[in-house]
Design a protein around this motif. Sequence first.
Motif, PDB file in Angstrom:
ATOM      1  N   ILE A 270       1.213  -1.155   0.037  1.00 31.93           N
ATOM      2  CA  ILE A 270       0.012   0.425  -0.052  1.00 31.93           C
ATOM      3  C   ILE A 270       0.488   1.382   0.276  1.00 31.93           C
ATOM      4  O   ILE A 270       0.680   2.312  -0.762  1.00 31.93           O
ATOM      5  CB  ILE A 270      -0.770  -0.052   1.000  1.00 31.93           C
ATOM      6  N   GLN A 455     -14.282  -7.954   6.621  1.00 26.20           N
ATOM      7  CA  GLN A 455     -13.381  -6.931   6.859  1.00 26.20           C
ATOM      8  C   GLN A 455     -13.956  -5.704   7.471  1.00 26.20           C
ATOM      9  O   GLN A 455     -14.059  -5.551   5.251  1.00 26.20           O
ATOM     10  CB  GLN A 455     -11.878  -6.813   6.909  1.00 26.20           C
ATOM     11  N   CYS A 531     -16.505   0.725  -0.748  1.00 26.01           N
ATOM     12  CA  CYS A 531     -14.549   0.722  -1.138  1.00 26.01           C
ATOM     13  C   CYS A 531     -14.232   1.409  -2.094  1.00 26.01           C
ATOM     14  O   CYS A 531     -15.012   0.823  -2.954  1.00 26.01           O
ATOM     15  CB  CYS A 531     -14.150  -0.530  -0.864  1.00 26.01           C
TER      16      CYS A 531
HETATM   17  C1  HEM Z   1      -9.475  -6.952   1.012  1.00 25.19           C
HETATM   18  C2  HEM Z   1      -9.085  -5.740   0.840  1.00 25.19           C
HETATM   19  C3  HEM Z   1     -10.923  -4.654   1.556  1.00 25.19           C
HETATM   20  C4  HEM Z   1     -11.639  -4.722   2.467  1.00 25.19           C
HETATM   21  C5  HEM Z   1     -12.440  -5.808   2.871  1.00 25.19           C
HETATM   22  C6  HEM Z   1     -12.224  -3.040   2.511  1.00 25.19           C
HETATM   23  C7  HEM Z   1     -13.065  -3.028   2.627  1.00 25.19           C
HETATM   24  C8  HEM Z   1     -14.338  -2.078   2.755  1.00 25.19           C
HETATM   25  C9  HEM Z   1     -15.722  -1.506   3.243  1.00 25.19           C
HETATM   26  C10 HEM Z   1     -16.526  -2.730   3.186  1.00 25.19           C
HETATM   27  C11 HEM Z   1     -15.961  -0.140   2.848  1.00 25.19           C
HETATM   28  C12 HEM Z   1     -17.051   0.567   3.630  1.00 25.19           C
HETATM   29  C13 HEM Z   1     -16.845   0.800   4.695  1.00 25.19           C
HETATM   30  C14 HEM Z   1     -18.103   1.787   5.292  1.00 25.19           C
HETATM   31  O1  HEM Z   1     -18.821   1.898   4.179  1.00 25.19           O
HETATM   32  O2  HEM Z   1     -18.253   2.483   6.172  1.00 25.19           O
HETATM   33  C15 HEM Z   1     -14.000   0.289   2.930  1.00 25.19           C
HETATM   34  C16 HEM Z   1     -13.842   1.467   2.311  1.00 25.19           C
HETATM   35  C17 HEM Z   1     -13.246   2.086   2.167  1.00 25.19           C
HETATM   36  N1  HEM Z   1     -12.040   1.515   1.915  1.00 25.19           N
HETATM   37 FE1  HEM Z   1     -11.780  -0.525   1.357  1.00 25.19          FE
HETATM   38  N2  HEM Z   1     -10.839  -2.551   1.884  1.00 25.19           N
HETATM   39  C18 HEM Z   1     -10.329  -3.136   1.704  1.00 25.19           C
HETATM   40  C19 HEM Z   1      -9.208  -2.859   0.940  1.00 25.19           C
HETATM   41  C20 HEM Z   1      -9.102  -0.837   0.220  1.00 25.19           C
HETATM   42  C21 HEM Z   1      -7.828  -0.901  -0.440  1.00 25.19           C
HETATM   43  C22 HEM Z   1      -7.165  -1.589  -1.327  1.00 25.19           C
HETATM   44  C23 HEM Z   1      -8.010   0.080  -0.270  1.00 25.19           C
HETATM   45  C24 HEM Z   1      -6.871   1.464  -0.824  1.00 25.19           C
HETATM   46  C25 HEM Z   1      -6.395   1.648  -1.841  1.00 25.19           C
HETATM   47  C26 HEM Z   1      -9.644   0.821   0.539  1.00 25.19           C
HETATM   48  C27 HEM Z   1      -9.629   2.122   0.692  1.00 25.19           C
HETATM   49  C28 HEM Z   1     -10.934   2.099   0.980  1.00 25.19           C
HETATM   50  C29 HEM Z   1     -11.895   3.847   0.906  1.00 25.19           C
HETATM   51  C30 HEM Z   1     -11.025   5.286   1.112  1.00 25.19           C
HETATM   52  C31 HEM Z   1     -12.980   3.818   1.647  1.00 25.19           C
HETATM   53  C32 HEM Z   1     -13.263   4.947   1.917  1.00 25.19           C
HETATM   54  C33 HEM Z   1     -15.167   4.919   1.352  1.00 25.19           C
HETATM   55  C34 HEM Z   1     -15.739   6.483   1.800  1.00 25.19           C
HETATM   56  O3  HEM Z   1     -16.159   6.205   2.146  1.00 25.19           O
HETATM   57  O4  HEM Z   1     -16.135   6.832  -0.083  1.00 25.19           O
HETATM   58  N3  HEM Z   1     -10.149   0.411   0.608  1.00 25.19           N
HETATM   59  N4  HEM Z   1     -13.981  -0.560   2.180  1.00 25.19           N
END
Ligand code: HEM
Length: 624
Positions: A270, A455, A531
């Motif tokens: 990352i 997660q 996400c």
């Molecule tokens: C297997 C890995 C990952 C899982 C399981 C995951 C899961 C999630 C979930 C469930 C949310 C929604 C949270 C909510 O609604 O409250 C989220 C949001 C987010 N994730 Fe991931 N994520 C992963 C990897 C990543 C990676 C690699 C990045 C960046 C490159 C990332 C950046 C973000 C961001 C910035 C948000 C917020 C989006 C928003 O609120 O507009 N995530 N993630």
Amino acid sequence: MAASLPFLHFSAQILQTKVHSKIFKPTVNPKLNGSCVISCSYSSNEREPGRGGGVDSGGDGGVKSVERLLEEKRRAKLSDRIASGEYTVKKYSFPGQFRNGLSKLGVSEEVLEFLFKWMGGPEDYPRIPEAKGTIGAIRSEAFFIPLYRLYLIYGGIFRLSFGPKSLLIVSDPLIAKRILKDNSKAYSKGILAEILDFVMGKGLIPADGEIWRVRRRAIVPALHQKFVAKMISMFGEATDRLCKKLDAAASDGEDVEMESLFSRLTLDIIGKAVFNYDFDSLKVDTGIVEAVYTVLREAEDRSVAPIPFWEIPIWKDISPKQKSVNAALKLVNETLDNLIAICKRMVDEEELQFHEEYMNEQDPSILHFLLASGDDVSSKQLRDDLMTMLIAGHETSAAVLTWTFYLLSKEPNVMAKLQNEVDSVLGDRFPVIDDMKKLKYTSRVINESLRLYPQPPILIRRSLEEDTLGKYRIKRGEDIFISVWNLHRCPSHWEDADKFNPERWPLDGPNPNETNQNFSYLPFGGGPRKCIGDMFASFETVVAVAMLVRRFDFQMALGAPPVEMTTGATIHTTEGLKMTVTRRRQPPIIPTLETPTVKIDSSINIPSVKTVSGQTDEVSSARS
Ligand code: HEM
């Protein structure tokens, strides 16, 4: 923040928990009007007999078994209390009861309609089922486990009340859909934003309203297809460094703690992806790596703290822990500021032709894209966004890998099928973007791992206005936990809900997501706040799993501590995932009777060739 501190205190207590990795079996109690009551029986998610480190085989003998007995007794007591109806609160609101009473007295429906309309009273929505109790009853488990038991009794939405405070627990796919997608404007991130403020500020995860909208619009385009394709080779290089480490451990016959190695792997990935920084944490423990971990641990600690100690005047300035957190945060922030400055200089010197799929080959990072796009934003906001992506993309992916390998160690048949696919698709080379659609079973393994260990296991929201959820009316200011854990393990939706069964996702079907599973499956959330790194993370985990299993076999180490769950933002193990890693053996070469023409076929596995990691490997050259 101060306004919600009492709630924070309360909710944080709920979160302060740990649990054995066991499976709950619902039984129906006829005394409770046919509703479902859980008896806390556990099925064998344990290790094979004779292997060390299973839930029942930790090397800590007497003390742990006494603890376990007490724990089981306590759970049985809780189940009895739930079954006795002690937690159950009447389901109808006062106006509903009043109206019911008048109706029984013979008042006609028309009069009642008029009366209640004229009175301007609240519409007669049923009261949300309520579970009341003391926090102590559910404190010693990972908080989503007792929520699962209560869900099986109270249903897809219920109120969890402790004294004057309460939380709405949502486990119904359609209600989750309303909150996350259909009426998402009516909800904010609530407590989550408060807890994460110190580290993420107004970064994309905690931000709400206009700031969130503007930042999301700026950042999402940075993760375009060409960027993700480029990242695949970087995932491969980073995983290859981990392979070398495991190779050494296999040679020395040393067991390895995989959870911390996965954490380092995903930190390296990352860092490169977001701001082109090589933490190189698989090799070295520099000050910055330590500082990142201090900050991360603090974020996790704050999300499970019994009181918001970081708010206490004087204490926050003199506590040694808070001092070290502040120092770590300062170092991380300075490093990020430096990286932003370096990148700005690079962009200034570049002959820029910005377009949709713009990418700088030397520095393909998200930061470079943002600066090149002319993103007009303060350095503080940019830093908050980078920090948010660093944290969001690090712990989540590490947790997915940890639980995937834990699950694989228990299902040798799945592992064998997975290894077969990887052998036939990848052979001896690094993965490329085209392999992502070919590694179908590998993806299904990850899909299934994310179902069993989502997660994060809970998504947090706060209502900004009144809303109707199912047949219930909710007020403004309700704190809501959407339990992805419950959605993903709902016994009436999933066959053998607790079983790790990648076959449940057909290989010729679509990649499962919240849309095609109608919000029963939410691995990456849903709606506008879904996400942004879903594709990135899916490919990252597929590459890592594929490269590791083609080269090694993984088993739980003899005498390893039992694998138990604890939660911060993601699900961790309490004592790590200690595994024995062995190099895979070549499959036996089956001689053919025909004499082949003498022609070298590069697809044939020849022992003792150079591996992708550049090492000479006699045993597993075709798989490295
Ligand atoms: C297997 C890995 C990952 C899982 C399981 C995951 C899961 C999630 C979930 C469930 C949310 C929604 C949270 C909510 O609604 O409250 C989220 C949001 C987010 N994730 Fe991931 N994520 C992963 C990897 C990543 C990676 C690699 C990045 C960046 C490159 C990332 C950046 C973000 C961001 C910035 C948000 C917020 C989006 C928003 O609120 O507009 N995530 N993630």
